[in-house]
Scaffold this motif. Structure first.
Motif, PDB file in Angstrom:
ATOM      1  N   SER A  54       4.631 -31.652  -7.819  1.00 46.85           N
ATOM      2  CA  SER A  54       5.981 -32.163  -8.058  1.00 46.85           C
ATOM      3  C   SER A  54       7.122 -31.297  -7.094  1.00 46.85           C
ATOM      4  N   ILE A  55       6.544 -30.416  -6.378  1.00 47.68           N
ATOM      5  CA  ILE A  55       7.054 -29.532  -5.468  1.00 47.68           C
ATOM      6  C   ILE A  55       7.183 -30.140  -4.027  1.00 47.68           C
ATOM      7  N   ASP A  56       8.362 -30.272  -3.359  1.00 52.33           N
ATOM      8  CA  ASP A  56       8.052 -30.600  -2.069  1.00 52.33           C
ATOM      9  C   ASP A  56       8.096 -29.522  -0.787  1.00 52.33           C
ATOM     10  N   LEU A  57       6.842 -29.109  -0.769  1.00 55.49           N
ATOM     11  CA  LEU A  57       6.633 -27.908   0.025  1.00 55.49           C
ATOM     12  C   LEU A  57       7.196 -27.950   1.379  1.00 55.49           C
ATOM     13  N   GLU A  58       6.983 -29.184   2.007  1.00 48.38           N
ATOM     14  CA  GLU A  58       7.754 -29.153   3.355  1.00 48.38           C
ATOM     15  C   GLU A  58       9.203 -28.930   3.320  1.00 48.38           C
ATOM     16  N   ALA A  59       9.942 -29.555   2.352  1.00 54.29           N
ATOM     17  CA  ALA A  59      11.206 -29.505   2.165  1.00 54.29           C
ATOM     18  C   ALA A  59      11.689 -27.956   1.915  1.00 54.29           C
ATOM     19  N   ALA A  60      10.595 -27.092   1.021  1.00 55.97           N
ATOM     20  CA  ALA A  60      10.978 -25.861   0.699  1.00 55.97           C
ATOM     21  C   ALA A  60      10.823 -24.875   1.997  1.00 55.97           C
ATOM     22  N   ARG A  61       9.782 -25.236   2.887  1.00 54.63           N
ATOM     23  CA  ARG A  61       9.677 -24.477   4.026  1.00 54.63           C
ATOM     24  C   ARG A  61      10.695 -24.609   5.120  1.00 54.63           C
ATOM     25  N   ALA A  62      11.155 -25.962   5.269  1.00 57.23           N
ATOM     26  CA  ALA A  62      12.351 -26.102   6.039  1.00 57.23           C
ATOM     27  C   ALA A  62      13.584 -25.473   5.609  1.00 57.23           C
ATOM     28  N   ALA A  63      13.662 -25.129   4.511  1.00 59.01           N
ATOM     29  CA  ALA A  63      14.924 -24.455   3.801  1.00 59.01           C
ATOM     30  C   ALA A  63      14.583 -22.774   3.773  1.00 59.01           C
ATOM     31  N   GLY A  64      13.648 -22.662   4.286  1.00 61.45           N
ATOM     32  CA  GLY A  64      13.040 -21.270   4.186  1.00 61.45           C
ATOM     33  C   GLY A  64      12.901 -20.420   2.727  1.00 61.45           C
ATOM     34  N   VAL A  65      12.440 -21.682   1.945  1.00 59.13           N
ATOM     35  CA  VAL A  65      12.124 -20.927   0.514  1.00 59.13           C
ATOM     36  C   VAL A  65      10.634 -20.841   0.371  1.00 59.13           C
ATOM     37  N   THR A  66      10.350 -19.558   0.029  1.00 59.93           N
ATOM     38  CA  THR A  66       8.627 -19.180  -0.101  1.00 59.93           C
ATOM     39  C   THR A  66       8.433 -19.967  -1.570  1.00 59.93           C
ATOM     40  N   VAL A  67       7.197 -20.569  -1.549  1.00 67.29           N
ATOM     41  CA  VAL A  67       6.662 -20.870  -2.844  1.00 67.29           C
ATOM     42  C   VAL A  67       5.133 -20.334  -3.093  1.00 67.29           C
ATOM     43  N   CYS A  68       5.272 -19.899  -4.291  1.00 68.01           N
ATOM     44  CA  CYS A  68       3.870 -18.976  -4.526  1.00 68.01           C
ATOM     45  C   CYS A  68       3.503 -19.807  -5.914  1.00 68.01           C
ATOM     46  N   GLY A  69       2.084 -19.370  -6.281  1.00 68.43           N
ATOM     47  CA  GLY A  69       1.542 -20.055  -7.499  1.00 68.43           C
ATOM     48  C   GLY A  69       0.702 -18.849  -8.128  1.00 68.43           C
ATOM     49  N   THR A  70      -0.138 -19.299  -9.288  1.00 70.44           N
ATOM     50  CA  THR A  70      -0.723 -18.336 -10.090  1.00 70.44           C
ATOM     51  C   THR A  70      -2.067 -18.918 -10.200  1.00 70.44           C
ATOM     52  N   GLU A  71      -3.099 -18.213 -10.707  1.00 70.55           N
ATOM     53  CA  GLU A  71      -4.219 -18.537 -10.930  1.00 70.55           C
ATOM     54  C   GLU A  71      -4.332 -19.771 -12.262  1.00 70.55           C
TER      55      GLU A  71
END
Length: 316
Positions: free
Chosen positions: A79-96
């Motif tokens: 449900s996260i638009d990773l491409e849009a996040a990268r384009a906006a300079g937003v880092t996205v991280c996860g957990t185990e």
């Protein structure tokens, strides 16, 4: 940093991890959408998501100029638009993520429905005593739609309970079934016709959305119990309700829904089906355990500290 913890329904985040020294932390224990969501999130530099409870699409990301980091619980979040996040300079991280909680809940549902647990409890809490007869699961056939990690756990559990196990998925191989000692069914209707209990364990995608529909339920074996603890949209809700009213399947247990939290006016809140014990609904409990949330929030804090140190971890 201004940090928002979203959708903490159980109010567990601050109790299960050490957030000291990270910045100003705000916890939200409800889910909002639309303009209210945008207004709520605009001040924050860090968003901590609980699975897919609040989607982050491109439009929402664009409306959050202060956003620098998103940490989602779990190793992926569709449900996260990773491409849009990268384009906006937003880092996205996860957990185990822990691996056994969902199979435990699916087993609980299977046993509760087959043994008529809720109708018998309701009778006892009323003026009655025993009002019906349950069904042993030993000797029944467990049918699995999906044979990944959770499906494989269900194989072990089913066999331990004395059940035979068969499986089907669009890309399931003979080798995978042989390795786990289960029978491979050629089609979904064939599995539905064979299994006394069916449990869904598939990843949601464009190819699997609505996978279990009218044709599957028309083929359902008499007395079948159907369980979905995976994702709501894998199952055609209208077809399931029609099937329940026609007795195919005989009972169903659902932990996941097309819209979550489940709206009060959703057709699944069928008073007759629920009161009769033929439909068991739970509020997406498959992953909501103390140990799982401790892992989620501890690693969320780790990810924020790593980002602040300039060394992001578990990037998506």
């Amino acid at each position: 940093m201004k940090i928002a913890i979203l959708d903490d329904y159980a109010r567990a985040a601050l109790r299960l991890a050490d957030w000291d020294g990270l910045g100003a932390v705000t916890v939200f224990d409800d889910t909002v959408t639309g303009d209210a969501l945008r207004a709520r999130l605009q001040p924050f530099e860090v968003l901590c998501l609980m699975r897919e409870r609040t989607p982050l699409d491109a439009a929402l990301i664009a409306a959050l100029p202060n956003l620098r980091l998103v940490v989602t619980t779990g190793p992926r979040n569709a449900s996260i638009d990773l491409e849009a996040a990268r384009a906006a300079g937003v880092t996205v991280c996860g957990t185990e993520s822990r691996k056994t909680t969902t199979s435990e809940l699916a087993t609980l549902m299977m046993l509760a429905l087959n043994r008529r647990l809720l109708p018998e409890v309701a009778a006892l809490h009323g003026t009655g005593w025993q009002v019906g007869l349950g069904r042993d699961v030993a000797g029944l056939t467990l049918g699995l739609i999906g044979l990944g990690n959770i499906g494989a756990q269900m194989v072990t559990i089913g066999k331990a309970l004395g059940m035979g196990v068969v499986a089907w998925s669009p890309n399931l191989t003979d080798a995978r079934c042989a390795a786990l000692g289960v029978g491979r069914m050629e089609t979904l209707p064939a599995l539905m016709a064979r299994a006394d209990v069916v449990s869904v364990h598939m990843v949601l995608s464009d190819h699997t959305r609505g996978l279990v529909g009218q044709a599957a339920f028309d083929a359902a074996r008499q007395g079948q119990v159907f369980i979905n603890t995976s994702r709501g949209p894998l199952v055609d809700t209208g077809a399931l309700l029609d099937g329940l009213r026609a007795g195919r399947p005989a009972m169903a247990g659902l932990d996941v829904f097309d819209t979550e939290p489940l709206p009060q006016d959703d057709p699944l809140r069928d008073a007759d089906l629920i009161a009769s014990g033929r439909l068991l609904l739970t509020p997406h409990l498959g992953y909501t355990t103390e140990a799982t949330f401790r892992l989620f929030y501890t690693q969320t804090v780790e990810a924020i500290r790593a980002f602040q140190a300039g060394t992001p971890i578990r990037e998506l």
